[in-house]
Design a protein around this motif. Structure first.
Motif, PDB file in Angstrom:
ATOM      1  N   LEU A  65     -29.064  85.062  12.029  1.00  0.00           N
ATOM      2  CA  LEU A  65     -28.137  84.867  13.145  1.00  0.00           C
ATOM      3  C   LEU A  65     -28.781  85.261  14.472  1.00  0.00           C
ATOM      4  O   LEU A  65     -28.712  84.504  15.454  1.00  0.00           O
ATOM      5  N   PHE A  66     -29.433  86.417  14.526  1.00  0.00           N
ATOM      6  CA  PHE A  66     -29.963  86.886  15.810  1.00  0.00           C
ATOM      7  C   PHE A  66     -31.242  86.145  16.204  1.00  0.00           C
ATOM      8  O   PHE A  66     -31.565  86.052  17.391  1.00  0.00           O
ATOM      9  N   ILE A  83     -23.206  75.446  12.120  1.00  0.00           N
ATOM     10  CA  ILE A  83     -23.024  76.328  10.968  1.00  0.00           C
ATOM     11  C   ILE A  83     -24.308  77.101  10.685  1.00  0.00           C
ATOM     12  O   ILE A  83     -25.390  76.518  10.574  1.00  0.00           O
ATOM     13  N   VAL A  84     -24.186  78.413  10.616  1.00  0.00           N
ATOM     14  CA  VAL A  84     -25.310  79.269  10.203  1.00  0.00           C
ATOM     15  C   VAL A  84     -25.025  79.668   8.755  1.00  0.00           C
ATOM     16  O   VAL A  84     -24.184  80.530   8.496  1.00  0.00           O
ATOM     17  N   PRO A  85     -25.694  79.020   7.777  1.00  0.00           N
ATOM     18  CA  PRO A  85     -25.340  79.212   6.357  1.00  0.00           C
ATOM     19  C   PRO A  85     -25.436  80.655   5.886  1.00  0.00           C
ATOM     20  O   PRO A  85     -24.659  81.099   5.063  1.00  0.00           O
ATOM     21  N   SER A  86     -26.399  81.404   6.414  1.00  0.00           N
ATOM     22  CA  SER A  86     -26.542  82.815   6.036  1.00  0.00           C
ATOM     23  C   SER A  86     -26.892  83.603   7.288  1.00  0.00           C
ATOM     24  O   SER A  86     -27.720  83.164   8.086  1.00  0.00           O
ATOM     25  N   VAL A  87     -26.262  84.754   7.463  1.00  0.00           N
ATOM     26  CA  VAL A  87     -26.550  85.549   8.667  1.00  0.00           C
ATOM     27  C   VAL A  87     -27.838  86.351   8.529  1.00  0.00           C
ATOM     28  O   VAL A  87     -28.379  86.830   9.524  1.00  0.00           O
ATOM     29  N   HIS A  88     -28.349  86.501   7.283  1.00  0.00           N
ATOM     30  CA  HIS A  88     -29.434  87.474   7.105  1.00  0.00           C
ATOM     31  C   HIS A  88     -30.603  87.020   6.236  1.00  0.00           C
ATOM     32  O   HIS A  88     -31.664  87.630   6.284  1.00  0.00           O
ATOM     33  N   GLU A  89     -30.453  85.956   5.461  1.00  0.00           N
ATOM     34  CA  GLU A  89     -31.494  85.621   4.488  1.00  0.00           C
ATOM     35  C   GLU A  89     -32.572  84.716   5.080  1.00  0.00           C
ATOM     36  O   GLU A  89     -32.270  83.715   5.726  1.00  0.00           O
ATOM     37  N   VAL A  90     -33.820  85.081   4.840  1.00  0.00           N
ATOM     38  CA  VAL A  90     -34.935  84.213   5.188  1.00  0.00           C
ATOM     39  C   VAL A  90     -35.212  83.298   4.001  1.00  0.00           C
ATOM     40  O   VAL A  90     -34.576  83.413   2.953  1.00  0.00           O
TER      41      VAL A  90
END
Length: 588
Positions: free
Chosen positions: A165-166, A244-251
């Motif tokens: 996300l960031f 849409i951001v599917p995951s906020v944290h996963e690479v």
């Protein structure tokens, strides 16, 4: 009770003014207004801009919001970590991220942090000791500059590890800043200050610079490995569809770990047991992504040792982490400067990542790890350099399946999902016996008495746990052979075990506190106080109020009717006391 004791009791209770059950004086209740930047601080600490000054070197040019304070050490680390260690190969725009220690003595708790952390998976809880920095670096030729180049970085600083996300957020804010200057970054911060709180489980729409990001933060109850964001959405009020951001944290684990896939199980053991690992990569982007992929290999277990997605020779912890006078600390370092090939050649585990390759031509041959001593030249080949002997036998099936996926041009999302699932099953097979054993340490519910302190979790006995493995060990869920007992013993000496067991103790003791609260609410307290002295009755009232305070302070998940019953108990008990004591207790 003697008169003098009565007087001391009244004096003691009244002299403390308004107190909660713990004896701490309370301020009069005030409804908390939302102040400027309250909402922003739930997501970000600040936005910084770092520029290259020909005379000063890297310099902090801009921090927003203006009231945010950073220590000199934090400023120095942000400045040096916001530029690639070697700028030669970074023309244009580059994105990467870093993690630095927060200087002690200052608290930056989020407004809703307790509620957020209670509902969030442990790996996504706010970090009380570190900042995450998300860098957007631009280097372009500029004839007007004495150096001949425009070199600046915009950095989004936060205490929550929303890597994806960031990174996206920095890519939205930075181009606007580079084109329009400070007003653009200020406008972006004002947008973020309108965002709702980061509540796990809710579908959130986050307006930013004319667009809207749609996210869903995972909850503690989510099934590990499940998709975290809804794919379908409808535009609001006739507007355009959100991004849409599917995951906020996963690479993307397959892309990041493909160069060392033949050793993925060995690497999983290194991360699980907190071994010191250094990743040498050609760019900050590859470097930071690889570190996050490594940390996530043991998901949903939280990696508790230090990790630095990007680390330079200017880092304030450089001497601490590169000294040869003691064994390397439990940390995962990501570096790009060739200088580290010599400085860290004494480290026991080195992962060298090369430039990205054409996946059509790449393969996943069963390469053997190389000895650390062979990492002496700058031309060392990509691979894993270690003498570590894994405890478990290698599972070649997943390597072959992923290699076949490369040949058949299987979509990367599918490759990612396969690799995540394999690692998740490996971690779960390892952790299930530990979870089962901890459950056995919980006191029986029938032993919970309202007249005694709530029981606590029994101590963890490693030898007793190891004896359970014969009948309820990992062999029930995993076909992997090997020295599982040896792996558990090594795990017990790691920070990952300490952190996991501390979290379990916290959760179980909270649950026991709730059960004790239920027992209190179901007890006939009026009958109990009927033949007790005043000092004992007042003591009970204060203890019950302490229970009420615990519900808030410890975020105990208690049914509202229990709170109501406890309040009624307190009120009924107070009425049994003399009127002057009643007045004192009711005024609190």
């Amino acid at each position: 009770m003697a008169t003098s004791e009565n007087d001391r009791l009244r004096s003691s209770v009244s002299s403390h003014g308004s107190m909660d059950g713990s004896g701490i004086k309370q301020e009069p209740f005030r409804s908390k207004a939302i102040l400027p930047w309250d909402r922003l601080s739930n997501w970000l600490h600040c936005v910084c801009v770092v520029t290259f000054d020909l005379e000063l070197g890297q310099a902090l040019e801009f921090v927003y919001p203006n009231h945010v304070k950073l220590s000199e050490k934090e400023k120095m680390n942000i400045c040096y970590l916001s530029f690639p260690d070697s700028n030669s190969g970074c023309m244009g725009d580059t994105q990467f991220n870093f993690r630095i220690r927060q200087c002690h003595g200052r608290s930056h708790s989020y407004n809703n942090r307790k509620v957020y952390d209670r509902n969030s998976p442990v790996a996504l809880q706010s970090d009380s000791g570190h900042y995450y920095g998300f860098v957007y670096f631009r280097q372009i030729k500029d004839k007007s500059s004495r150096r001949g180049y425009f070199q600046k970085s915009l950095v989004v600083l936060s205490k929550v590890p929303y890597i994806t996300l960031f990174t996206r957020l920095a890519s939205i804010i930075a181009p606007g800043y580079f084109e329009y200057g400070e007003p653009s970054a200020e406008a972006a911060c004002h947008d973020i200050d309108q965002w709702p709180s980061p509540m796990p489980g809710q579908l959130l729409h986050l307006p930013i610079m004319g667009s809207v990001l749609q996210i869903r933060i995972p909850t503690k109850q989510d099934k590990p490995g499940s998709i975290s964001a809804a794919v379908k959405t409808t535009p609001e009020h006739g507007g355009s569809h959100p991004t849409i951001v599917p995951s906020v944290h996963e690479v993307e684990p397959f892309r990041c770990l493909q160069p060392v896939l033949p050793h993925i199980q060995l690497i999983w053991e290194l991360v699980l047991t907190g071994e010191p690992v250094v990743v040498m990569a050609p760019s900050p982007s590859i470097c930071s992504d690889t570190i996050h992929a490594l940390v996530h290999t043991i998901s949903p277990l939280r990696y508790m040792s230090d990790f630095r997605p990007y680390f330079t020779i200017h880092d304030s912890e450089f001497k601490e982490y590169t000294t040869r006078t003691q064994a390397p600390p439990s940390v995962i370092l990501g570096v790009t400067n060739p200088f580290f090939a010599k400085t860290l050649q004494h480290w026991p585990h080195v992962i060298r990542i090369g430039e990205p390759v054409n996946t059509d031509k790449s393969n996943s041959k069963m390469l053997k790890p190389k000895k650390p001593g062979s990492l002496k030249t700058l031309e060392s080949k990509p691979g894993l350099y270690t003498q570590y002997k894994p405890f478990l036998n290698k599972d070649k099936t997943i390597i072959k399946r992923l290699a076949k996926g490369v040949q058949t041009k299987r979509p990367q999302e599918v490759q990612d999902a396969m690799l995540r699932r394999h690692l998740l099953e490996l971690t779960q097979s390892f952790m299930i016996p530990l979870e089962r054993y901890v459950a056995s340490l919980m006191p029986l519910q029938r032993n919970i008495s309202p007249w005694k302190h709530p029981p606590r979790l029994k101590p963890f006995d490693t030898e007793a746990f190891l004896k359970t493995l014969e009948h309820s060990g990992p062999q029930l869920t995993s076909g992997l052979k090997g020295d599982w007992i040896g792996l558990y013993k090594k795990f017990f000496s790691s920070k990952n075990f300490e952190g996991w067991f501390w979290q379990r103790q916290l959760e179980v003791n909270h649950k026991l506190s709730v059960l004790h609260l239920e027992a209190l609410c179901n007890a006939d307290l009026l009958q109990w106080v009927s033949d007790k002295q005043e000092v004992q009755v007042v003591d009970l009232v204060l203890k019950l109020r302490e229970k009420m305070a615990d519900i808030l302070d410890q975020n105990l998940q208690v049914k509202p009717e229990l709170e109501q019953r406890l309040t009624k108990h307190i009120e009924a008990i107070i009425t049994t006391l003399p009127s002057d004591l009643q007045a004192v207790l009711k005024s609190q």
